[in-house]
Motif scaffolding. Structure first.
Motif, PDB file in Angstrom:
ATOM      1  N   GLY A 208      10.791   3.068   3.715  1.00  0.00           N
ATOM      2  CA  GLY A 208       9.591   3.187   4.124  1.00  0.00           C
ATOM      3  C   GLY A 208       8.384   1.598   4.145  1.00  0.00           C
ATOM      4  O   GLY A 208       8.447   0.438   5.306  1.00  0.00           O
ATOM      5  N   SER A 209       9.446   0.808   2.837  1.00  0.00           N
ATOM      6  CA  SER A 209       8.689  -0.982   2.799  1.00  0.00           C
ATOM      7  C   SER A 209       8.907  -1.303   3.723  1.00  0.00           C
ATOM      8  O   SER A 209       8.509  -2.200   4.253  1.00  0.00           O
ATOM      9  CB  SER A 209       8.545  -0.940   1.399  1.00  0.00           C
ATOM     10  N   GLN A 210      11.006  -1.422   3.988  1.00  0.00           N
ATOM     11  CA  GLN A 210      11.239  -1.999   4.678  1.00  0.00           C
ATOM     12  C   GLN A 210      10.929  -2.125   6.607  1.00  0.00           C
ATOM     13  O   GLN A 210      10.369  -3.595   6.949  1.00  0.00           O
ATOM     14  CB  GLN A 210      13.133  -1.958   4.464  1.00  0.00           C
TER      15      GLN A 210
ATOM     16  N   ARG B 291       0.685  -1.157   0.345  1.00  0.00           N
ATOM     17  CA  ARG B 291      -0.498   0.031   0.040  1.00  0.00           C
ATOM     18  C   ARG B 291       1.197   2.126  -0.114  1.00  0.00           C
ATOM     19  O   ARG B 291       0.692   2.450  -0.776  1.00  0.00           O
ATOM     20  CB  ARG B 291      -1.081   0.215   0.726  1.00  0.00           C
ATOM     21  N   LEU B 292       1.777   1.264   0.818  1.00  0.00           N
ATOM     22  CA  LEU B 292       2.567   2.868   0.908  1.00  0.00           C
ATOM     23  C   LEU B 292       3.042   2.734  -0.376  1.00  0.00           C
ATOM     24  O   LEU B 292       3.278   3.869  -0.592  1.00  0.00           O
ATOM     25  CB  LEU B 292       3.877   2.366   1.771  1.00  0.00           C
TER      26      LEU B 292
ATOM     27  N   THR C 205      13.381   6.281  -3.525  1.00  0.00           N
ATOM     28  CA  THR C 205      14.618   5.525  -1.980  1.00  0.00           C
ATOM     29  C   THR C 205      13.680   5.248  -0.634  1.00  0.00           C
ATOM     30  O   THR C 205      13.730   4.929   0.356  1.00  0.00           O
ATOM     31  CB  THR C 205      15.341   6.560  -1.335  1.00  0.00           C
ATOM     32  N   VAL C 206      12.848   6.711  -0.802  1.00  0.00           N
ATOM     33  CA  VAL C 206      11.692   6.643   0.432  1.00  0.00           C
ATOM     34  C   VAL C 206      10.889   5.373   0.846  1.00  0.00           C
ATOM     35  O   VAL C 206      10.480   5.051   1.335  1.00  0.00           O
ATOM     36  CB  VAL C 206      10.426   7.989  -0.098  1.00  0.00           C
TER      37      VAL C 206
ATOM     38  N   ARG D 142      10.029  12.314   5.471  1.00  0.00           N
ATOM     39  CA  ARG D 142      10.061  11.571   4.779  1.00  0.00           C
ATOM     40  C   ARG D 142       8.788  10.518   4.705  1.00  0.00           C
ATOM     41  O   ARG D 142       8.074  10.124   4.766  1.00  0.00           O
ATOM     42  CB  ARG D 142      10.279  12.082   3.063  1.00  0.00           C
ATOM     43  N   ILE D 143      10.046   9.654   4.946  1.00  0.00           N
ATOM     44  CA  ILE D 143       9.573   8.107   5.420  1.00  0.00           C
ATOM     45  C   ILE D 143       8.813   8.059   6.658  1.00  0.00           C
ATOM     46  O   ILE D 143       7.608   7.041   6.505  1.00  0.00           O
ATOM     47  CB  ILE D 143      10.612   6.990   5.596  1.00  0.00           C
TER      48      ILE D 143
END
Ligand code: AMP
Ligand code: MG
Length: 396
Positions: free
Chosen positions: A94-96, A65-66, A89-90, A134-135
């Motif tokens: 963010g996913s990790q 979703r992210l 990158t973000v 941001r992340i």
């Protein structure tokens, strides 16, 4: 008996310890009032990995979703900002962070080891501060909109810690999660295929895998599968050792058991390869396909979405031959490998050896990776060997 490391198995009364050697017949069980007893492979068989699979599906779905949100914003942005690589990158970090957070939250009683692509080094320095913020915002927005974690709010420190869980080296002892937070970043930036790929290793063996493919149509990309309409996209593939492979829409409706193509005739087979010529030698794949008798042109797709599509029979063969010197990472194949093998396929290196995920962060393998069904594998291997031989001779 060589006991190279010891691991307590939860859920069985008394103190129980197994060797992490690959052979369970070499394992012993101790209890407070008895002599060591052999622990047979029935223990392995009785570990259903059910709750681990449920956690992995949740983690990959939330991370997807992210990624979807970031990719949509990226595709709507102007040409200038499309050349900016920071969205990936973000989304990658963010996913990790999200996968790491969800796994820890869902499996609190298990020791947690994660082998993943990213670490937080660049985010901890001053120039990374804005990106980290941001992340963190993206992670929290995604959690706020989720069914299960809307009460969670992570600090920047929590995000850094969650990312750094991924520093594990993996190996043949114990359990390790293996994650590619965005597999196929080039496809992600182009607006094409990418995947969130998550697998669990137990004593060096892949025991479950999940592939979230937000842009993969639910219907076959070869046009054969009429179960879903062609405009619906977003697939979640999942597989558990001995339990088959399933696909469900990423939005959560019922899973469907999938199988690799049953074709025995290379003339009916189509083959997949990387979209990026820098990742796989397209010329060599074409030589192999011709030798085998494949008539269809290659289908080029980014990421482990190839393994997902193959597991449901969209194509029959996947050929991957990186340029000389490239070392394959375990997170680029662990989830895909079990998704295909549990669907009845075979995954080997160019010499026909199964992939060995027990050696740490890298796969040590012979030349390339080939995937197909059991029937076609012998002739594919022959075509691969002959083509590689010819290539060697012509380069002399
Ligand atoms: P694919 O989209 O199947 O080509 O695979 C994407 C993955 O290829 C990425 O996640 C990278 O880890 C990996 N990759 C990056 N550079 C290379 C390379 N030079 N050769 C092969 N694979 C690569
Ligand atoms: Mg990757």
């Amino acid at each position: 008996m060589a006991i190279n490391c010891l691991r307590a198995i939860p859920k069985i009364q008394h103190l129980e310890i197994t060797s992490c050697s690959h052979s369970f017949s070499n394992s012993f069980l101790f209890s407070s009032n008895s002599k060591p007893k052999r622990v047979f492979s029935s223990i392995r068989a009785s570990m259903s990995y059910e709750k681990e699979l449920a956690a992995a599906k949740k983690a990959a779905s939330v991370a997807a979703r992210l990624c979807q949100k970031v990719q949509q914003a990226l595709l709507q942005s102007d040409v200038h900002s499309k050349s900016d690589k920071s969205p990936v990158t973000v989304a990658d970090y963010g996913s990790q962070a999200l996968v790491s957070f969800v796994l820890e939250r869902e499996l609190p009683s298990e020791s947690f080891s994660l082998v993943a692509e990213e670490d937080s080094g660049d985010l901890r320095i001053d120039s990374g501060r804005e990106t980290l913020e941001r992340i963190t915002k993206l992670v929290n927005d995604t959690l706020a909109n989720s069914d299960s974690y809307s009460d969670s709010n992570l600090t920047t420190e929590d995000v850094l810690r969650a990312i750094d869980n991924g520093k594990s080296e993996g190996g043949s002892c114990g359990r390790h999660w293996v994650l590619d937070p965005i597999d196929g970043t080039k496809g992600f930036l182009r607006g094409d295929q990418y995947a969130i790929a998550l697998a669990l290793l137990d004593e060096g063996k892949v025991v479950l895998g999940v592939l979230a493919c937000p842009n993969l149509p639910l219907a076959s990309i070869s046009g054969d599968n009429q179960q879903f309409s062609h405009d619906k996209i977003g697939c979640l593939f999942f597989a558990k050792l001995g339990a088959g492979t399933y696909m469900q829409p990423l939005d959560g409706s019922s899973p469907l058991k999938v199988h690799v193509s049953a074709t025995e005739n290379p003339e009916d087979a189509s083959f997949f390869e990387s979209y990026e010529a820098a990742h796989s030698l397209h010329g060599l794949s074409s030589t192999i396909a011709k030798k085998l008798g494949v008539k269809a042109p290659p289908v080029r797709i980014d990421s482990q979405a190839k393994y997902g599509a193959l597991s449901r029979g969209d194509g029959a063969i996947y050929l991957r031959f990186p340029h000389k010197g490239y070392r394959e990472k375990i997170w680029d194949h662990a989830a895909g490998c079990i998704v295909v093998t549990e669907a009845g396929g075979v995954v080997t290196d160019a010499a026909g050896n199964p992939l060995d995920f027990s050696k740490g962060r890298y796969l040590d393998l012979e030349t390339g990776i080939i995937v197909t069904n059991q029937k076609l594998m012998p002739s594919l291997l022959k075509a691969v060997k002959e083509s590689l031989e010819e290539e060697k001779v012509s380069s002399l």
